[in-house]
Design an enzyme around this catalytic site. Structure first.
Site: not given
Ligand code: HEM
Ligand SMILES: [Cu+2]
Length: 550
Positions: A217, A221, A368-370, A433-434
């Site tokens: 968490h 920050y 949310h985190f996006h 998710r995931r």
């Molecule tokens: C081209 C831009 C991006 C696309 C298309 C994208 C797409 C995605 C998608 C579809 C997932 C979910 C996959 C799943 O749960 O099965 C994901 C997970 C995630 N994304 Fe992105 N994302 C983008 C940019 C970013 C950026 C800029 C960040 C952070 C600075 C980010 C951080 C994350 C994180 C932390 C996860 C979770 C991974 C996990 O569940 O282990 N993403 N993203």
């Molecule tokens: Cu938190």
């Protein structure tokens, strides 16, 4: 201009950050097409390998290296050129972080660490993956301590004087980072490494998750505070006023330290092994973060309104028209802030004991985190890049690049609205998710989730494609600012480091007595964690052996 060594060091950090950004966003593109059933990967690559790389390279690597690039530059600018020791240790820290990063990336790409960026046990990666993670964090500590040394030298030379706001905020960020990393370093060194190398057979899963979230968490920050530094310090300069209140800015950073660490259980509300009392206590502390957040929002709006009225704005909202919309450095960060309004509201839902049941592990969380780290933080870093890279390379942000930057920010916003809204809606309907598979073998109930305009994997894929286009555009912009643009001229607005003036004459000195604040932070951590962690160790079930399910 700052010292040459700091310039190179900051640029090296930024280069690593954007390399990670390039690979990480490409992984994002693959994910959206796989979830839309439009893409199959070759046998040597699978979804979870890609997703691990995406999470690690964007959430951990891009953010961390960018943050150090920004803070190193600002510390040199506000406290003076680094001495030889500070210089040496910050380079050593950079290389240790880099070795950890490259090592971890190799483990992920070669398929030995598909454990996602949270690396939850009992999923077991190769032992070297955890060693690399430890190096990554220890490297950042070395860089942080080098900068802390720089700060202490300044304070020794300037006894009784409050440090410049940029340096103060950097120190607050490092205090938060170093205290919060203790949890993950303990888990990696004492739990994961012995287990992954086979020195012990089993791992205490709940303890490892709790230590992870003790770190996980405040990690958000660690991303947010440097973005807030730009909001507090850069934005007032760009709109032509001063920092709204020096003491309020300092106090809000202190409160972020206090209320962001003893709250990790809000990620574990559904887990057995932690009693409701401790979860409830930590949820309550979580909501306290509303105070510094609203303080921040208040100062920002005060800055906007003051500057607008100084420029002659009339009426309740006339100041909006007076904001410098034609300055991309401002507009990018303003849009980033706007995304944080729904982002923060969603966070309140996530942290609520009951509502969390509903959205936990669904696509809602991804949505949310996006719109928190993926846009407010990432887009603020984009906005900083537009002047920080020119400042460091001595070039200027020319007309064409400026236009490209507008297109880049606009396309990131549109892509993110599409992708993230669809993820929020689908998550509410129940989509997890995931997971690579969205449709559960075409189960009729599940298929019903996916036929709306927003509740559709196609919307996610279109949004993701626009985002990827925007990411590539950003890489082009970064390269132009680095190699192509003409050298900047004297007094070039786009090649300066914009820091607003902050009047600290009325700021109480005790705000910079770190021992008091670190003491209170530690006391809160002990209250929130000592007893439940002791229970997790004393009443531990038999541990788990490792699983490699990929
Ligand atoms: C081209 C831009 C991006 C696309 C298309 C994208 C797409 C995605 C998608 C579809 C997932 C979910 C996959 C799943 O749960 O099965 C994901 C997970 C995630 N994304 Fe992105 N994302 C983008 C940019 C970013 C950026 C800029 C960040 C952070 C600075 C980010 C951080 C994350 C994180 C932390 C996860 C979770 C991974 C996990 O569940 O282990 N993403 N993203
Ligand atoms: Cu938190």
């Amino acid at each position: 201009m700052i010292g040459n060594s700091e310039r190179k060091l900051a640029l090296s950090n930024i280069a690593v950050a954007y390399t990670a950004f390039l690979i990480g966003t490409f992984c994002g593109l693959i994910q959206v097409f796989m979830r839309n059933d439009r893409l199959e990967l070759p046998a040597w690559l699978d979804y979870y390998q890609v997703l691990t790389a995406h999470g690690v390279l964007l959430a951990l690597v891009y953010t961390t290296f960018f943050i150090y690039g920004f803070l190193i530059t600002g510390m040199s600018k506000s406290l003076g050129t680094f001495g030889p020791k500070v210089r040496l240790w910050s380079w050593i820290g950079f290389f240790v972080t880099l070795i950890g990063t490259v090592g971890a990336t190799i483990e992920i790409i070669s398929g030995r660490a598909s454990v996602l960026y949270t690396f939850y046990a009992p999923l077991k990666a190769s032992g070297w993956f955890y060693v690399d993670l430890a190096l990554l964090i220890i490297g950042t500590w070395i860089m942080s301590f080098a900068l802390i040394g720089h700060y202490m030298q300044w304070r020794r030379k300037n006894p009784g004087v409050l440090s410049p706001l940029f340096a103060y905020m950097t120190m607050a960020t490092f205090a938060l980072w170093i205290i919060s990393c203790l949890g993950v370093v303990a888990a990696v060194l004492f739990q994961y490494i012995p287990w992954a190398f086979g020195f012990v057979d089993t791992i205490n899963v709940e303890l490892s998750r709790s230590l992870f979230w003790y770190f996980g968490h405040p990690l958000v920050y660690f991303w947010l505070l440097p973005a807030y530094m730009a909001w507090y310090l850069v934005i007032p300069k760009l709109v032509g006023t001063k920092v709204f209140s020096d003491s309020l800015a300092r106090l809000s950073f202190l409160l972020f330290i206090l209320f962001s660490i003893p709250v990790g259980f809000h990620h574990q509300l559904g887990e057995p092994g932690v009693s409701d009392f401790w979860k409830f206590l930590q949820v309550t502390l979580t909501f306290m973060v509303v105070i510094p957040t609203l303080m921040t929002a208040f100062s920002l709006f005060a800055v906007f309104e003051t500057s607008g009225r100084q420029k002659g704005a009339k009426g309740l909202f006339g100041w909006i028209g007076k904001l410098p919309w034609s300055d991309i450095r401002f507009t990018s960060i303003f849009i980033a802030m706007a995304f944080f309004i729904p982002g923060g509201a969603g966070g309140i839902i996530n942290a609520s004991f009951q509502l969390n049941e509903f959205i936990h592990n669904t696509l809602w969380v991804v949505g949310h985190f996006h719109i928190t780290v993926g846009t407010p933080v990432a887009m603020t870093f984009m906005g900083i890049s537009f002047w920080l890279i020119p400042y460091l390379t001595g070039r200027t942000l020319g007309k064409t690049t400026k236009k490209l930057a507008y297109v880049q920010i606009a396309s990131w916003s549109i892509g993110m609205i599409l992708m993230s809204s669809a993820q929020h809606v689908l998550g509410l309907l129940g989509a997890p998710r995931r997971t690579q598979y969205s449709h559960y073998n075409d189960n009729p109930t599940v298929l019903g989730w996916f036929d709306g305009f927003f509740s559709n994997t196609a919307t996610i894929a279109i949004g993701g494609t626009i985002l990827f286009f925007s990411a590539m555009l950003l890489i082009v912009i970064v390269l132009r600012l680095w190699f192509v643009e003409p050298r900047s001229l004297e007094n070039d607005l786009y090649a300066e480091f914009p820091i607003a003036e902050s009047d600290s004459s009325a700021t109480p000195k005790w705000l910079e007595n770190w021992w008091i604040w670190i003491g209170i932070a530690l006391a809160l951590i002990i209250i929130a964690y000592a007893i439940p962690i002791t229970h997790l160790i004393q009443d531990a079930p038999p541990g788990s052996k490792g699983f490699i399910n990929w």
